[in-house]
Design an enzyme around this catalytic site. Structure first.
Site, short mmCIF file in Angstrom:
data_model
loop_
_atom_site.label_atom_id
_atom_site.label_comp_id
_atom_site.label_asym_id
_atom_site.label_seq_id
_atom_site.Cartn_x
_atom_site.Cartn_y
_atom_site.Cartn_z
N ASP A 36 4.43 2.76 -3.22
CA ASP A 36 3.91 4.25 -3.05
C ASP A 36 5.07 5.21 -3.61
OD1 ASP A 36 1.61 3.19 -2.34
OD2 ASP A 36 2.03 3.07 -0.22
N ASP A 49 0.82 2.52 -7.18
CA ASP A 49 -0.30 2.70 -6.29
C ASP A 49 -0.19 4.22 -5.89
OD1 ASP A 49 -1.84 1.62 -4.55
OD2 ASP A 49 -0.95 0.64 -3.57
N ASP A 99 0.33 8.04 0.72
CA ASP A 99 -0.65 7.25 1.50
C ASP A 99 -0.33 7.61 2.86
OD1 ASP A 99 -2.03 6.31 -0.65
OD2 ASP A 99 -1.18 4.23 -0.46
N ARG A 159 -9.40 9.29 -4.95
CA ARG A 159 -8.52 9.31 -3.58
C ARG A 159 -7.85 10.83 -3.87
NH1 ARG A 159 -6.00 3.17 -2.95
NH2 ARG A 159 -7.63 1.98 -3.43
#
Length: 334
Positions: A147, A169, A173, A226
């Site tokens: 991330d 990724d 997050d 997302r």
């Protein structure tokens, strides 16, 4: 201008809405194939970004990062890691390109801020884990291997005016009972999975009552999905963001989350707002005055179950969002 201050620029006719006004407004109607605004608004058109913190990171005592600590400038990975993992309040100025490996812990009470428009972190990411009061601003994140920014078990975090591209990724997050987070004025491009809120359908025991996040004035430029994808958080506030050409979906609410999708600009987005994705159960969505250009109808579900926004905030009419956000989001603007 100080590199670590958060000055408030004039709001150029913006309206500051208390939560009661937001809670009683009309929801958006079905989209048309061309530009449409669901409910005409009387908000004046604005012309520039605001640099003040707003949203959920203002709650719980507010987010100040390193505050007024004397800034220290870093140019190497070892110096950055040493400073951001040290104790006490720190304002850390990132100069040039720093290559990291893996995920690197950030301690509490830190501001990490890029110098100029060229400050970059590549290869690795920042792990904001089990801490509080962290600001990350004005950095180009590229080619991260896990991330770019991972927030877990942490509160009062502000991710602002960064640019993210071409990582593995998540770009940002937010998970595992984190709370009071604002993601604002960032540009995301050339990337797939932008932002989770809640990592697993099985983590409700930790996440219910937490994961309260604001996404404000971000530019999702051709990214896939997302933007964010939400589990459990209620309310998550998605306001005044610009979505362009997102091939997967814009916003997803799942696992009984409550997401308030307000005054965003969607352009060439087939699935603007969805209430289910993957194997996750449905979430809830409340809509208000989103602006749609060649984009699909946003989904709404159980709007009355989306909790009221508890803070006042600056808002622009949705039709103004594209010009404002493309002019103000990303690095080099503070």
């Amino acid at each position: 201008m100080s590199f670590f201050a958060s000055p408030t620029r004039p709001s150029f006719g913006r309206r500051r809405l208390p939560f009661l006004a937001a809670a009683t407004a009309l929801t958006v109607a079905a989209a048309a194939a061309v530009s449409t605004v669901a409910v005409p608004e009387s908000l004046p058109k604005a012309s520039a970004s605001t640099f003040a913190l707003q949203g959920w990171a203002t709650q719980g005592g507010g987010t100040t990062g390193g505050g007024s600590a004397s800034p220290v400038t870093v140019t190497t990975a070892s110096a950055l890691i040493s400073e951001m993992q040290s104790s006490g309040a720190k304002v850390i100025r990132v100069s040039g390109t720093i290559t990291l490996s893996g995920m690197n812990k950030v301690a509490s009470n830190k501001t990490i801020i890029g110098v100029g428009s060229g400050a970059a972190i590549t290869g690795g990411g920042l792990n904001v884990a089990s801490v509080s009061n962290v600001i990350i601003r004005n950095i180009n994140f590229r080619n991260w291997g896990d991330d770019a920014i991972n927030v877990q078990y942490s509160t009062r975090v502000w991710v602002d005016h960064n640019s993210f591209s071409n990582g593995y990724d998540g770009a940002v997050d937010i998970k595992r009972a984190s709370d009071y987070v604002t993601v604002s004025w960032n540009k995301f491009s050339n990337h797939d999975k932008v932002g989770l809120i809640g990592h697993s359908d099985d983590n409700g025991g930790e996440d219910i009552g937490k994961l309260r996040v604001t996404y404000y004035a971000n530019w999702f430029d051709g990214t896939t999905q997302r933007h964010p994808r939400v589990r459990f958080g209620n309310p998550v506030h998605v306001v005044n963001n610009y979505y362009r050409g997102n091939s997967g979906y814009g916003v997803a609410s799942t696992c009984n989350a409550g997401v308030y999708v307000e005054r965003n600009y969607f352009e060439n987005v087939g699935s603007t707002v969805v209430t289910q994705t993957g194997d996750s159960p449905q979430g809830n969505v409340k809509l208000l005055n989103n602006y749609l250009v060649n984009s699909g109808t946003p989904a709404s579900r159980n709007a009355s179950s989306v909790a009221a926004i508890p803070y006042s905030y600056v808002v622009d009419a949705a039709e103004s969002v594209k010009s404002i956000v493309t002019g103000g989001a990303g690095t080099g603007k503070i």
